[in-house]
Design a protein around this motif. Structure first.
Motif: not given
Length: 192
Positions: A99-100, A103-104, A132, A134-136, A139-140, A166
Motif C-alpha cells: 500500500l505504501n 500511495s500517490n 491512488f 497519497a495515503l497516510s 489510513e493504511i 484513496g
C-alpha cells in the motif's frame, strides 16, 4: 442471454466471493470447483503475460477430467506498480509495503482469464489503470486492521473503504479491478 452455452455445465475455478457474485449477476448458472496449484510463473514474462499464464495453469489442472459438455473459467489478477508485480500479500508487513508503494502512484491492475472446454481454449488479459492519492500511515493501518486484504492482489479492494477514500482516478474496467473483467468475459463467452 448466453444461449450458445446452454448445453454446457460451467465451472468457475475460483474461491473469490467477488468473482462468484459477478458471474451470478451475469445470469450464469455455474458450480465452483477449485484445485490447489502452485502459482509460480517463469521469469521473463511481461506483466500482461503473468496473469494469463497463471489462469491457464489453473485451467490445465482440469484438463484430464473435463467432460465434453463442461466449460471451466479460471482467472488471476496482479497489480503492477513501477515494474513491481504485486500478488496477494503474505502478511501484514507485506500489505503495508504494497500500500505504501501504491500511495500517490498510478498502477495497472491486470487480469488474465482462461476459458477451456475439451474442444478449445481461449485466454485473454485486461488492464485497468488506477491512481491512488497519497495515503497516510494511519489510513493504511486502519484499512489493513479492519479489512484484512490478504486475499487481494496489491493488498486492496477497490470496492472497500480504501477504494472509497484513496482512489482518485481509474481508466478502464472497474470490474477488472474488483477481480474479473466481466464485460470482456461476457463478449468472449458469446463467441466461445
Amino acid at each position: 442471454m448466453l444461449n450458445n452455452l446452454k448445453d454446457y455445465q460451467i465451472i468457475l475455478a475460483s474461491q473469490s466471493p467477488r468473482r462468484h457474485e459477478m458471474l451470478k449477476d451475469l445470469g450464469l448458472t455455474f458450480e465452483i470447483r477449485t484445485k490447489e496449484i502452485e502459482e509460480i510463473y517463469p521469469e521473463g514474462l511481461t506483466p500482461e503475460q503473468i496473469p494469463v499464464y497463471l489462469a491457464e495453469l489453473k485451467a490445465k489442472a482440469f484438463e484430464k477430467e473435463l467432460t465434453s459438455k463442461e466449460l471451466v473459467i479460471t482467472a488471476d489478477t496482479i497489480v503492477c506498480v513501477n515494474g513491481w508485480i504485486l500478488g496477494k500479500p503474505k502478511d501484514r508487513e507485506d500489505a503495508v509495503k504494497m500500500l505504501n508503494a501504491l500511495s500517490n502512484q498510478s498502477h495497472q491492475v491486470i487480469s488474465g482469464v482462461c476459458l477451456m472446454s475439451n474442444e478449445k481454449k481461449l485466454s485473454f488479459s485486461t488492464t485497468t489503470n488506477v491512481h491512488f492519492k497519497a495515503l497516510s500511515d494511519e489510513e493504511i493501518d486502519y484499512y489493513i486492521d479492519n479489512y484484512k486484504p490478504y486475499d487481494k492482489a496489491g493488498a486492496y479492494g477497490i470496492q472497500e473503504w480504501i477504494g472509497f477514500i484513496g482512489i482518485d482516478g481509474i481508466e478502464g474496467s472497474y470490474f477488472n479491478v474488483v477481480g474479473l473483467p466481466i464485460q470482456r468475459l461476457y463478449q468472449e463467452l458469446l463467441n466461445f
